[in-house]
Write a protein that holds these residues in place. Structure first.
Motif, PDB file in Angstrom:
ATOM      1  N   VAL A 105      20.336  22.121  27.103  1.00 51.08           N
ATOM      2  CA  VAL A 105      20.923  23.228  27.204  1.00 51.08           C
ATOM      3  C   VAL A 105      22.397  23.316  26.661  1.00 51.08           C
ATOM      4  O   VAL A 105      23.077  24.207  26.520  1.00 51.08           O
ATOM      5  CB  VAL A 105      20.999  23.708  28.553  1.00 51.08           C
ATOM      6  N   PRO A 107      25.593  23.722  24.734  1.00 56.51           N
ATOM      7  CA  PRO A 107      25.692  24.646  23.645  1.00 56.51           C
ATOM      8  C   PRO A 107      25.967  23.791  22.489  1.00 56.51           C
ATOM      9  O   PRO A 107      26.805  22.913  22.589  1.00 56.51           O
ATOM     10  CB  PRO A 107      27.127  25.452  24.182  1.00 56.51           C
ATOM     11  N   GLY A 108      25.175  24.016  21.407  1.00 58.05           N
ATOM     12  CA  GLY A 108      25.216  23.430  20.094  1.00 58.05           C
ATOM     13  C   GLY A 108      24.735  21.981  20.102  1.00 58.05           C
ATOM     14  O   GLY A 108      24.462  21.379  18.907  1.00 58.05           O
ATOM     15  N   GLU A 111      21.244  21.773  17.888  1.00 57.98           N
ATOM     16  CA  GLU A 111      21.481  21.990  16.593  1.00 57.98           C
ATOM     17  C   GLU A 111      22.274  20.840  15.835  1.00 57.98           C
ATOM     18  O   GLU A 111      21.763  20.333  14.785  1.00 57.98           O
ATOM     19  CB  GLU A 111      22.239  23.257  16.518  1.00 57.98           C
ATOM     20  N   SER A 146      22.443  30.644  12.669  1.00 54.90           N
ATOM     21  CA  SER A 146      23.188  29.586  13.846  1.00 54.90           C
ATOM     22  C   SER A 146      23.250  28.114  13.606  1.00 54.90           C
ATOM     23  O   SER A 146      24.093  27.527  14.220  1.00 54.90           O
ATOM     24  CB  SER A 146      22.373  30.141  14.939  1.00 54.90           C
ATOM     25  N   GLY A 153      31.614  25.467  14.392  1.00 54.76           N
ATOM     26  CA  GLY A 153      31.881  25.957  15.636  1.00 54.76           C
ATOM     27  C   GLY A 153      32.236  24.709  16.595  1.00 54.76           C
ATOM     28  O   GLY A 153      33.304  24.877  17.329  1.00 54.76           O
ATOM     29  N   MET A 154      31.538  23.760  16.614  1.00 57.82           N
ATOM     30  CA  MET A 154      31.571  22.434  17.350  1.00 57.82           C
ATOM     31  C   MET A 154      33.123  21.882  17.129  1.00 57.82           C
ATOM     32  O   MET A 154      33.840  21.465  17.842  1.00 57.82           O
ATOM     33  CB  MET A 154      30.615  21.578  17.263  1.00 57.82           C
ATOM     34  N   ALA A 157      36.118  23.821  18.199  1.00 60.85           N
ATOM     35  CA  ALA A 157      36.237  23.619  19.883  1.00 60.85           C
ATOM     36  C   ALA A 157      36.717  22.488  20.193  1.00 60.85           C
ATOM     37  O   ALA A 157      37.360  22.170  20.907  1.00 60.85           O
ATOM     38  CB  ALA A 157      34.993  24.188  20.725  1.00 60.85           C
ATOM     39  N   ILE A 158      36.259  21.236  19.415  1.00 61.75           N
ATOM     40  CA  ILE A 158      36.356  19.844  19.734  1.00 61.75           C
ATOM     41  C   ILE A 158      37.297  19.321  18.568  1.00 61.75           C
ATOM     42  O   ILE A 158      36.534  18.895  17.733  1.00 61.75           O
ATOM     43  CB  ILE A 158      35.143  19.137  19.935  1.00 61.75           C
TER      44      ILE A 158
ATOM     45  N   LYS B 114      36.137  27.619  24.955  1.00 60.32           N
ATOM     46  CA  LYS B 114      35.889  27.340  23.569  1.00 60.32           C
ATOM     47  C   LYS B 114      34.483  27.164  23.062  1.00 60.32           C
ATOM     48  O   LYS B 114      34.041  27.796  22.136  1.00 60.32           O
ATOM     49  CB  LYS B 114      36.674  26.057  22.816  1.00 60.32           C
ATOM     50  N   LEU B 115      33.648  26.247  23.809  1.00 55.96           N
ATOM     51  CA  LEU B 115      32.279  26.003  23.416  1.00 55.96           C
ATOM     52  C   LEU B 115      31.506  27.582  23.626  1.00 55.96           C
ATOM     53  O   LEU B 115      30.726  27.982  22.778  1.00 55.96           O
ATOM     54  CB  LEU B 115      31.737  25.149  24.306  1.00 55.96           C
ATOM     55  N   GLN B 118      32.634  29.864  20.552  1.00 54.22           N
ATOM     56  CA  GLN B 118      31.844  29.304  19.558  1.00 54.22           C
ATOM     57  C   GLN B 118      30.469  29.689  19.398  1.00 54.22           C
ATOM     58  O   GLN B 118      29.864  29.790  18.402  1.00 54.22           O
ATOM     59  CB  GLN B 118      32.185  27.794  19.185  1.00 54.22           C
ATOM     60  N   LEU B 119      29.716  29.495  20.507  1.00 58.64           N
ATOM     61  CA  LEU B 119      28.139  29.187  20.497  1.00 58.64           C
ATOM     62  C   LEU B 119      27.670  29.902  21.473  1.00 58.64           C
ATOM     63  O   LEU B 119      26.382  29.873  21.601  1.00 58.64           O
ATOM     64  CB  LEU B 119      28.035  27.736  20.963  1.00 58.64           C
ATOM     65  N   SER B 122      24.334  31.544  20.356  1.00 56.40           N
ATOM     66  CA  SER B 122      23.258  30.663  19.854  1.00 56.40           C
ATOM     67  C   SER B 122      23.003  29.737  21.130  1.00 56.40           C
ATOM     68  O   SER B 122      22.204  28.805  20.954  1.00 56.40           O
ATOM     69  CB  SER B 122      23.853  29.609  18.629  1.00 56.40           C
ATOM     70  N   LEU B 123      23.467  30.001  22.188  1.00 54.13           N
ATOM     71  CA  LEU B 123      22.832  29.101  23.532  1.00 54.13           C
ATOM     72  C   LEU B 123      21.526  29.406  23.355  1.00 54.13           C
ATOM     73  O   LEU B 123      21.017  30.425  23.179  1.00 54.13           O
ATOM     74  CB  LEU B 123      23.465  29.809  24.728  1.00 54.13           C
ATOM     75  N   GLU B 215      35.564  20.000  27.827  1.00 56.23           N
ATOM     76  CA  GLU B 215      35.051  21.465  27.386  1.00 56.23           C
ATOM     77  C   GLU B 215      33.871  21.727  28.086  1.00 56.23           C
ATOM     78  O   GLU B 215      33.460  22.970  28.706  1.00 56.23           O
ATOM     79  CB  GLU B 215      35.065  21.807  25.896  1.00 56.23           C
ATOM     80  N   PHE B 219      33.160  24.554  30.937  1.00 56.77           N
ATOM     81  CA  PHE B 219      32.036  25.469  30.647  1.00 56.77           C
ATOM     82  C   PHE B 219      30.953  25.453  32.055  1.00 56.77           C
ATOM     83  O   PHE B 219      30.936  26.492  32.712  1.00 56.77           O
ATOM     84  CB  PHE B 219      31.178  25.015  29.502  1.00 56.77           C
TER      85      PHE B 219
END
Lengths: 289, 361
Positions: A105, A107-108, A111, A146, A153-154, A157-158, B114-115, B118-119, B122-123, B215, B219
């Motif tokens: 789960v 996020p990201g 993918e 996506s 996106g990652m 963020a990071i 941030k996560l 951005q996402l 698409s979760l 992050e 979250f």
């Protein structure tokens, strides 16, 4: 030669998976060692090619061609194993309910794991696959966008650490036209054309990716719509075949004309009536440019 | 008579099926049918074509809108589901009911993470969740006799129903627990547990970096607060979906792969206690009359037309065979409807009415 990656996407129902297989057949027939990749946890090709199973370990489909099914968690597992090396540490990390949930789960993460695996060869990072071509039967358009956005996106963020670095490296690899090619499969119909147009613009604007369009299921004939007689058009049901044909050809001709007027690179594939999947894919592969 | 059966004693009709089978158009056509029968009906769509959105009067708006130009016995309303908006709204609502004081802080914090930023769209499971969340709140509003839901495109139709549970896992208390530093005097066992998870976290940090883990912690610690609210909601959604007045319509079309998928979906859907009452086979047969045989003709045009007609007929006949097999496998009480392959894509109200009138039972 350097490994090349081909992504095939398109709206649901346009024949994306069949075309991905045809591209893979073509490369294999040309003598390249080719891997056909499915994403997710259920295989289309197992049923389609009547295989006993398609899973994370590559299975031979025919000469020079293997088929495989990659899911996010499995890719991450292999990657972690590769980096951690120590079995016990790996066990501690993965054979743990919370951590398994997290991997599914976060996020990201799924993918990124999948894209990381696909691009591991050119990036020379993580476990690589010994193939000349990797053909990816990717997700349908929306999910595909996506997927491509995840590394960027990652990375945004990071900023620091391996996650940031790997995300940036994956992002750079997928936009490198010398490594990755993109095919958008579509049909000469309104909705698929609209969706492909949107996909094309999104990927061009966001990633400078210029995919090639494959216009699938073109009815091949020397007849033109204007040569045919249209009758009882006011009525929408029970029309004669010539009227139907005229509408189909008219739509087809308009779509082709529209594509000719753009700078988009595209090719046609014929509508085929063939019930044997191997013959179907082979015939399509011979027609691919 | 049969048309009536489709909506009698139904409050919610969920149209499911994999991508590219014409779900959105058919959901709208079913809405038209229901409105013609005198119901006040709402169609919730996901991604309508531009012309369909124009027809429904929902182009460029996120409001629930009365469809313009209708002359039905009942009323037809429509809306597009905006995932980002519904999800953000849910985050705000959940945060405000979770904590009466200092609430907005936690909602804003998660929206700023941030996560999440951005996402969030698409979760995994978020689109499915937002569709169901919107369905649930429209249903609770009591404004409509019937709500028809068009579901998001998914590779596999079952993903839609599994999604909320998947999303619930995100909000799992255990995960947040994991990122929390143990308080002093938490006791031997708590500390022991924590030293184990610390090692796991350390591993994750080695793999991904401290930034990512920070992050991620932010979250999960933030969304933990609405765990209760979300679980409650998911339970409500589940109750709504298994209610006898909620029925499922499986939409499927042409190729073998799609039919196999539909077959396993029909099985799954029943196994899980949902009410599958109708199956709609789209683009089943062409509605044209074959040309006369051309064997005797010497006109090359006629010969070519005949060749193409034969080619297409062979193609459709093969498909009809697949459909017949599919129908045999579906057991008794499911209403199977068939639609012809239209020459032009349907996008106006007349076209939608035509679909309704052409449904073959």
């Amino acid at each position: 030669m350097n490994q090349q990656i081909v992504f095939v996407t398109g709206k649901g129902g346009v024949g994306k998976s069949t075309i991905a297989a045809a591209i893979a057949f073509k490369k294999a027939n040309e003598g390249f060692k080719t891997l056909l990749v499915e994403l997710g946890d259920q295989s289309f090709y197992r049923e389609f090619f009547e295989l006993p199973g398609v899973n994370y370990q590559a299975r031979s489909l025919r000469k020079n061609l293997d088929v495989v099914l990659w899911s996010g968690p499995e890719c991450l597992k292999e990657y972690a194993m590769h980096l951690l090396k120590i079995e016990s540490l790996y066990r501690l990390f993965f054979e743990n309910k919370v951590s398994r949930t997290l991997i599914n789960v976060a996020p990201g993460l799924p993918e990124l794991s999948v894209l990381g695996k696909i691009t591991s060869g050119p990036r020379k990072h993580g476990p690589t696959e010994p193939y000349d071509f990797i053909i990816v039967d990717a997700y349908a358009t929306g999910h595909f966008i996506s997927l491509l956005r995840a590394p960027r996106g990652m990375a945004k963020a990071i900023q620091y650490g391996p996650m940031g670095e790997q995300s940036r490296s994956i992002d750079q690899t997928i936009v490198d036209p010398n490594i990755c090619k993109f095919y958008y499969v579509t049909l000469p119909e309104e909705l698929p054309m609209k969706e492909t147009q949107e996909l094309h613009e999104t990927l061009k604007n966001e990633f400078k990716i210029e995919g090639q369009w494959i216009l699938n299921r073109i009815l091949e004939t020397n007849l033109k719509a204007k040569d045919l007689e249209k009758s009882n058009l006011g009525q929408k049901t029970k029309i004669n075949f010539e009227t139907y044909l005229s509408s189909v050809l008219d739509r087809q001709e308009k779509v082709i004309q529209k594509l000719k007027d753009t700078s988009v690179s595209w090719q046609e594939l014929p509508f085929l009536v063939e019930t044997d999947p191997y013959k179907l894919v082979q015939t399509l592969s011979e027609r691919l440019k | 008579m049969l048309q009536k059966n489709l909506f009698s004693d139904v409050k919610i009709l969920v149209c499911v099926g994999s991508g590219g089978v014409g779900k959105t158009t058919l959901a709208a056509a079913l809405g038209v049918m229901a409105a013609q029968q005198g119901l006040k009906v709402l169609v919730l769509t996901i991604d309508p074509s531009k012309r369909l959105a124009q027809t429904l009067g929902i182009e460029g708006t996120q409001e629930i809108t009365e469809v313009p130009g209708q002359k039905f016995k009942g009323q037809l309303w429509a809306s597009v589901i905006n995932h980002q908006k519904v999800f953000d709204d849910f985050v705000r609502k959940a945060a405000s009911s979770a904590n009466k004081t200092g609430v907005s802080v936690s909602a804003e914090r998660i929206l700023k993470n941030k996560l999440y930023r951005q996402l969030s769209t698409s979760l995994s499971g978020s689109q499915e969740f937002t569709a169901l969340e919107m369905l649930c709140s429209c249903h609770e509003s009591g404004r409509f006799d019937l709500i028809i839901l068009d579901t998001p495109p998914a590779k596999h139709a079952m993903d839609f129903l599994k999604a909320p549970q998947k999303l619930a896992a995100l909000f799992n208390e255990g995960i947040a627990q994991w990122f929390r530093t143990p308080q002093e005097g938490a006791g031997f066992f708590a500390n022991l547990l924590h030293s184990g998870t610390r090692q796991v976290l350390k591993t994750l940090e080695n793999l991904t970096g401290a930034d990512f883990v920070r992050e991620l912690a932010d979250f999960f610690l933030n969304i933990e607060k609405w765990q209760n609210k979300l679980e409650q909601r998911i339970l409500q959604v589940h109750e709504m979906l298994v209610h006898p007045q909620t029925q499922f319509c499986l939409v499927t079309s042409f190729d073998l792969a799609k039919l196999k998928e539909a077959e396993s979906f029909a099985k799954e859907i029943r196994k899980n206690g949902y009410h599958l009452t109708s199956v709609l086979l789209n683009r089943v047969f062409p509605d044209w009359i074959l040309p006369e045989a051309a064997e005797t003709s010497e006109d090359p045009k006629k010969i070519e037309i005949y060749r193409l007609a034969q080619l297409l007929r062979f193609y459709y006949e093969h498909r009809l065979e697949l459909y017949a097999q599919f129908e045999r496998k579906l057991s008794g009480d499911v209403l199977v409807m068939k639609l012809p392959d239209y020459v032009e894509p349907v996008s106006d109200l007349d076209g939608l009415m035509l679909i309704g009138s052409q449904l073959e039972f």
